[in-house]
Design an enzyme around this catalytic site. Structure first.
Site, short mmCIF file in Angstrom:
data_model
loop_
_atom_site.label_atom_id
_atom_site.label_comp_id
_atom_site.label_asym_id
_atom_site.label_seq_id
_atom_site.Cartn_x
_atom_site.Cartn_y
_atom_site.Cartn_z
N ASN A 87 0.84 -1.18 0.00
CA ASN A 87 0.00 0.00 0.00
C ASN A 87 0.89 1.25 0.00
O ASN A 87 1.88 1.30 0.72
CB ASN A 87 -0.91 0.00 1.23
CG ASN A 87 -1.87 -1.18 1.24
OD1 ASN A 87 -2.37 -1.57 0.19
ND2 ASN A 87 -2.11 -1.76 2.41
N VAL A 96 1.15 2.77 7.88
CA VAL A 96 2.45 2.86 8.56
C VAL A 96 3.48 3.32 7.52
O VAL A 96 3.70 2.62 6.52
CB VAL A 96 2.87 1.50 9.16
CG1 VAL A 96 4.25 1.62 9.82
CG2 VAL A 96 1.84 1.01 10.17
N HIS A 100 6.54 -1.91 3.59
CA HIS A 100 6.36 -3.30 3.99
C HIS A 100 5.53 -4.00 2.93
O HIS A 100 4.64 -3.40 2.32
CB HIS A 100 5.65 -3.41 5.36
CG HIS A 100 4.44 -2.56 5.48
ND1 HIS A 100 4.50 -1.20 5.64
CD2 HIS A 100 3.12 -2.86 5.43
CE1 HIS A 100 3.27 -0.70 5.70
NE2 HIS A 100 2.42 -1.69 5.56
N HIS A 102 2.85 -6.92 2.35
CA HIS A 102 1.91 -7.86 2.95
C HIS A 102 1.99 -9.16 2.15
O HIS A 102 1.89 -9.15 0.92
CB HIS A 102 0.47 -7.34 2.85
CG HIS A 102 0.19 -6.07 3.59
ND1 HIS A 102 -0.45 -6.03 4.81
CD2 HIS A 102 0.46 -4.77 3.27
CE1 HIS A 102 -0.58 -4.77 5.21
NE2 HIS A 102 -0.03 -3.99 4.29
#
Ligand code: AMP
Length: 114
Positions: A87, A96, A100, A102
């Site tokens: 995202n 956040v 990262h 997912h």
């Protein structure tokens, strides 16, 4: 003043998380609010805010994250399918500001996402 990100605190051990994997470039932890039976976050140790702010010099790190996703999908026996998601920004669903990936699997995943 923005301090360390949530994920920097997890990497530093200041916030507990269920760790699945770690190496010199990244860690993988179980998402605290899983959206599938397997929901891992693969997080670079370097606090790159998001893909849109990655540098050319981050190429190897970004590639490594996908190789780790591949390895985790294999070790967690997600051979029937899995999804990797990043995202980016408010409209992309980012909450956040520390890049990262997912890794989702363990159930059929619908498309398109919301
Ligand atoms: P994103 O919305 O793409 O920025 O993803 C952030 C993810 O971090 C969400 O799926 C959250 O459920 C997850 N998250 C938030 N806090 C924690 C935590 N303390 N440990 C593990 N995952 C977390």
């Amino acid at each position: 003043m923005s301090g360390p990100t949530l994920f920097e605190k997890i990497i530093a051990g200041e916030i507990p998380a269920q760790k699945e994997y770690e190496d010199e470039l990244c860690i993988a932890v179980h998402d605290i609010n899983p959206q599938a039976p397997v929901h891992l976050l693969i997080i670079p140790r370097k606090p790159i805010p998001r893909v849109g702010d990655a540098l050319d010099e981050d190429q190897d790190t970004l590639g490594h994250l996908l190789i780790v996703a591949r390895n985790l999908a294999k070790s967690l026996e997600l051979e029937s399918g899995f999804r990797v998601v990043i995202n980016n920004g408010p409209d992309g669903g980012e909450t956040v500001p520390h890049l990262h990936i997912h890794l989702l699997g363990g159930r059929p995943l619908e498309w398109p996402p919301g």
